[in-house]
Write an enzyme that holds these catalytic residues in place. Sequence first.
Site, PDB file in Angstrom:
ATOM      1  N   GLU A 133       9.617   7.405 -16.951  1.00  8.89           N
ATOM      2  CA  GLU A 133       8.252   7.863 -17.145  1.00  8.89           C
ATOM      3  C   GLU A 133       7.952   7.394 -18.436  1.00  8.89           C
ATOM      4  OE1 GLU A 133       7.679  12.030 -14.876  1.00  8.89           O
ATOM      5  OE2 GLU A 133       9.334  12.034 -16.103  1.00  8.89           O
ATOM      6  N   SER A 159      14.585  20.688 -16.781  1.00  9.18           N
ATOM      7  CA  SER A 159      13.241  21.612 -17.200  1.00  9.18           C
ATOM      8  C   SER A 159      13.797  22.807 -17.533  1.00  9.18           C
ATOM      9  CB  SER A 159      12.472  21.895 -15.526  1.00  9.18           C
ATOM     10  OG  SER A 159      11.885  23.221 -15.753  1.00  9.18           O
ATOM     11  N   LYS A 202      15.735  21.252 -11.592  1.00 12.98           N
ATOM     12  CA  LYS A 202      15.086  19.960 -11.865  1.00 12.98           C
ATOM     13  C   LYS A 202      15.758  18.724 -12.715  1.00 12.98           C
ATOM     14  CE  LYS A 202      11.255  18.765 -11.430  1.00 12.98           C
ATOM     15  NZ  LYS A 202      10.068  19.093 -11.950  1.00 12.98           N
ATOM     16  N   HIS A 247       0.811  -1.108  -0.086  1.00 13.97           N
ATOM     17  CA  HIS A 247      -0.040   0.050  -0.034  1.00 13.97           C
ATOM     18  C   HIS A 247       0.979   1.305   0.000  1.00 13.97           C
ATOM     19  CE1 HIS A 247      -3.390  -2.717   1.443  1.00 13.97           C
ATOM     20  NE2 HIS A 247      -2.602  -3.483   1.913  1.00 13.97           N
TER      21      HIS A 247
END
Length: 472
Positions: free
Chosen positions: A299, A286, A292, A159
């Site tokens: 992804e 970024s 970043k 979880h």
Amino acid sequence: MAKPSQATWGGRFTAAPAELMLQFSESVSFDRRLAPFDIAGSKAHSAMLAHVGLITTKERDAIHAGLDEIRAEIEAGTFRWDVKFEDVHMNIEQALTKRVPAAAKLHTARSRNDQVATDMRLFFKHACGGLQEKILGAQRALLTVAEANRDVLIPGYTHLQRAQPVYLAHHLFAWLEMLERDRARLADVAEHANWCPLGSGAIAGTTLPIDREFTARALGFVDARGRAQVTQNSMDTVADRDLFIEFAHACALLGVHFSRMAEDLILWSSAEFKFVELPDAFCTGSSLMPQKKNPDSCELLRGKSARLQGNLHTLLTLTKGLPLTYNRDLQEDKPPVFDSLDQAAICADVLAGTIAGMTVHAARCAEAVADPALLATDLADYLVLRGVPFRDAHHAVGAVVRLAEKQGVALNQLSFADVRAVHAAFAADWQQVFDLQRALARRTGTGMPGPRQLARQIARWRTLLGGRKARR
Ligand code: ARG
């Protein structure tokens, strides 16, 4: 007889296909990648035709020489593909017929329906082997990282809540299991592909005296003992697209596995976890926020899995309403399959690269796994060994956890008097449970994350993944 505009089937036509129809119906733009398999199929078929006396050996040799020439041109990039000839089969046959008159006999006892089925079966055998190799590469990268960090412990999660301590290697080996099943699935697909369609013709075979087993052997459609394997129903053979679906399914599930691994890596590389640092070479920055570093490779692994599932869905939908046997709809079966192969293959490479370049932050992992609450279950087991029924033990430890929370201390910082007050079975040695190394060492059974099992699994994976000792 006037030469029709479409030499392979134009005999009964008085008008050529519309330009728009050619554009709409061509498949050579994508099925040309079947050329090596198409040529191998034509060589085997013509060898068979000579074997049974339907063409002479001279004609066979001329056809073979012409096909070799064409293959060389295709490989060199000088072959002229023409959408006017629709697909890979007719492009090659037309080019062959121009140089070799005997090629007009090549299509004897053959249809594009059993031809394309054959090309694709050869393609699947090849594709499955190639993709298995790619997966193996990713597995080896994982094994290397697991071995190099074999002492690192992390919390295991259910979880997405900290559950119990495990070796990082145990987590990575869970991924190896997933990928091992993917490799096995692809091996099964290759096995299913290993039946020769040629001789099924368009739908009902041929009246000519062919030798299907000869062709099958020539193309390597044989069992482990070298016996020819030929498909058993001509109608099924030209209608069947199960392999396409099985292959796309194997790729889709592989994609799901990549996606789940990617998700773990995305979490682990976030500031909140910081268990790992992903390699710059597989991340991007970024354009606005200078600080970043985004885990783009992971992804995209997650995103590509949607595409792989889409390809499977396309194939299921494409075939579900089709009457037997061949329908032109089936030409749409190839782009999703090719895309699944290409995307699955690059995903495997990207995962391997990301893993190989990743750094494990051992200190951060140690910090996270030091949480004594991770051993609350072990504390219940401690009571069980002292004769307490597990349900009561679970309840008592729950009360101990609540008490620690109330006092604002770690679970192992409670006083003996306090825990003793919760359950009389607690003895003065109760804190021994919180020794992490001891806790792991007690997990001795097969499949468990203890150090002895870990050593066994390392040895097992070394053998399974090629016996090569992974670099440290
Ligand atoms: N390009 C076709 C396909 O991939 C080859 C089979 C064509 N057969 C036919 N009867 N038109 O489906």
